[in-house]
Design a protein around this motif. Structure first.
Motif, short mmCIF file in Angstrom:
data_model
loop_
_atom_site.label_atom_id
_atom_site.label_comp_id
_atom_site.label_asym_id
_atom_site.label_seq_id
_atom_site.Cartn_x
_atom_site.Cartn_y
_atom_site.Cartn_z
N CYS A 1 -80.69 -3.34 58.52
CA CYS A 1 -81.91 -2.50 58.67
C CYS A 1 -82.62 -2.36 57.67
O CYS A 1 -84.14 -2.10 57.83
CB CYS A 1 -81.42 -0.94 59.44
SG CYS A 1 -82.37 -0.07 60.45
N ALA B 1 -84.81 -4.68 56.46
CA ALA B 1 -86.73 -4.98 57.97
C ALA B 1 -86.97 -4.21 57.97
O ALA B 1 -88.06 -4.41 58.49
CB ALA B 1 -85.01 -5.47 58.89
N SER C 1 -69.77 -13.17 65.02
CA SER C 1 -71.01 -12.19 64.22
C SER C 1 -70.87 -11.10 64.48
O SER C 1 -70.04 -10.45 65.84
CB SER C 1 -71.94 -12.69 66.28
OG SER C 1 -73.15 -11.74 65.49
N ASN D 1 -74.35 -4.02 57.74
CA ASN D 1 -75.32 -3.33 58.67
C ASN D 1 -76.65 -1.98 58.47
O ASN D 1 -78.07 -2.50 58.55
CB ASN D 1 -75.01 -2.65 59.94
CG ASN D 1 -75.43 -1.99 60.80
OD1 ASN D 1 -75.99 -2.64 61.50
ND2 ASN D 1 -76.34 -1.15 61.30
N GLN E 1 -89.80 -4.64 66.26
CA GLN E 1 -88.98 -5.42 66.93
C GLN E 1 -87.92 -4.56 66.70
O GLN E 1 -87.07 -4.14 66.63
CB GLN E 1 -89.03 -6.19 65.15
CG GLN E 1 -89.63 -6.73 65.17
CD GLN E 1 -89.24 -7.57 63.67
OE1 GLN E 1 -88.25 -7.40 63.72
NE2 GLN E 1 -90.74 -7.76 62.43
N TRP E 2 -88.84 -3.60 68.53
CA TRP E 2 -87.74 -2.38 68.64
C TRP E 2 -86.33 -2.71 69.34
O TRP E 2 -85.50 -2.03 68.70
CB TRP E 2 -88.58 -1.67 69.64
CG TRP E 2 -87.43 -0.41 69.76
CD1 TRP E 2 -86.83 -0.01 71.25
CD2 TRP E 2 -87.59 0.65 69.25
NE1 TRP E 2 -86.54 1.30 71.02
CE2 TRP E 2 -86.94 1.62 70.12
CE3 TRP E 2 -88.31 1.43 68.41
CZ2 TRP E 2 -86.21 3.19 69.32
CZ3 TRP E 2 -87.94 2.48 67.65
CH2 TRP E 2 -87.47 3.57 68.37
N SER E 3 -86.25 -4.13 69.88
CA SER E 3 -84.87 -4.56 70.13
C SER E 3 -84.28 -4.97 69.19
O SER E 3 -83.05 -4.35 68.49
CB SER E 3 -84.81 -5.62 71.14
OG SER E 3 -85.34 -6.60 70.29
N LYS E 4 -84.45 -5.59 68.17
CA LYS E 4 -83.78 -5.26 66.50
C LYS E 4 -83.48 -4.60 65.99
O LYS E 4 -82.19 -4.19 65.75
CB LYS E 4 -84.17 -6.46 65.44
CG LYS E 4 -83.82 -7.00 64.64
CD LYS E 4 -84.91 -7.68 63.66
CE LYS E 4 -84.52 -8.27 62.29
NZ LYS E 4 -85.15 -9.17 61.61
N GLN F 1 -71.78 -8.62 66.20
CA GLN F 1 -72.51 -7.85 67.05
C GLN F 1 -72.09 -7.88 67.95
O GLN F 1 -71.66 -7.56 69.37
CB GLN F 1 -73.69 -8.14 67.32
CG GLN F 1 -75.07 -8.09 65.87
CD GLN F 1 -75.99 -9.22 66.81
OE1 GLN F 1 -76.28 -9.67 67.70
NE2 GLN F 1 -76.80 -8.88 65.94
N GLU G 1 -82.83 -1.27 67.41
CA GLU G 1 -81.90 -0.56 67.90
C GLU G 1 -80.27 -1.47 68.56
O GLU G 1 -79.98 -0.79 68.29
CB GLU G 1 -82.01 -0.60 69.64
CG GLU G 1 -83.35 -0.07 70.66
CD GLU G 1 -83.96 0.12 71.81
OE1 GLU G 1 -83.43 1.07 72.58
OE2 GLU G 1 -83.65 -1.45 72.13
N THR G 2 -80.41 -2.53 67.91
CA THR G 2 -79.44 -3.60 67.94
C THR G 2 -78.76 -3.27 66.46
O THR G 2 -77.58 -2.52 66.64
CB THR G 2 -79.69 -4.92 67.63
OG1 THR G 2 -79.72 -5.92 68.96
CG2 THR G 2 -78.15 -5.59 67.37
N TYR G 3 -79.42 -2.92 65.46
CA TYR G 3 -78.98 -1.90 64.33
C TYR G 3 -77.92 -0.38 63.94
O TYR G 3 -77.49 -0.51 64.42
CB TYR G 3 -79.99 -1.46 63.25
CG TYR G 3 -80.17 -3.07 62.45
CD1 TYR G 3 -78.96 -4.07 61.77
CD2 TYR G 3 -81.60 -3.30 61.97
CE1 TYR G 3 -80.06 -5.27 60.67
CE2 TYR G 3 -81.80 -5.11 61.11
CZ TYR G 3 -80.21 -5.40 60.70
OH TYR G 3 -80.56 -6.64 60.18
#
Length: 165
Positions: A156, A159, A128, A152, A90-93, A130, A95-97
């Motif tokens: 992370c 997850a 959000s 945050n 889940q790399w994009s998730k 984000q 990266e978001t964190y």
């Protein structure tokens, strides 16, 4: 003596980690120290010091974004690592964190000059987290922004971090 004991605790916690795994554990230890330094300030247990808040927030911000993601190259799930394989799945998730950490910490650094650390009852959940910009975060009470930073981190960790026994 206490420094020796603290150092031994960190070495034990890193369980013989080397290379990139040790680098990221060291970065997380640094981040943890900043959070621990800010927590009593944000909870009103110690006097509010905008310079300290700003300095620690800047340290946290430097540990996020690409700095953080570079500490997790694919295949670095060996030995003492507490990283879950989900990071790479889940790399994009992830990266978001990492990006959120920097944005939120930058917002905390900007909010540090606000007159008080105490929450003014402003809901940090206006939309959000984000979508909150550094400029929007800068207008919030530092304690509210700090809660977003730690939220945050907790998200992370939930997850992507496993606890070693």
């Amino acid at each position: 003596m206490s420094l020796l004991i603290a150092g031994a605790g960190i070495a034990w916690a890193h369980g013989g980690a080397t290379g990139i795994v040790k680098e990221r554990m060291d970065a997380m230890t640094s981040l943890s120290k900043s959070v621990k330094k800010l927590t009593p300030i944000m909870r009103g247990r110690t006097d509010y010091n905008a310079d300290t808040v700003q300095q620690e927030a800047e340290k946290i911000a430097k540990l996020g974004s690409s700095h953080l993601t570079e500490l997790f190259p694919e295949g670095s799930l060996t030995g003492a690592s507490e990283a879950k394989p989900a990071i790479w799945q889940q790399w994009s998730k992830f990266e978001t964190y990492a990006q959120g950490l920097t944005r939120l910490a930058d917002g905390l650094a900007a909010a540090a000059v606000n007159s008080t650390s105490r929450s003014a009852g402003v809901s940090a959940a206006r939309g959000s987290t984000q979508t909150l910009s550094v400029e929007q975060l800068a207008l919030m009470p530092p304690a509210d922004v700090f809660r977003l930073v730690t939220k945050n981190c907790a998200g992370c960790h939930k997850a992507f971090r496993s606890k070693k026994n």
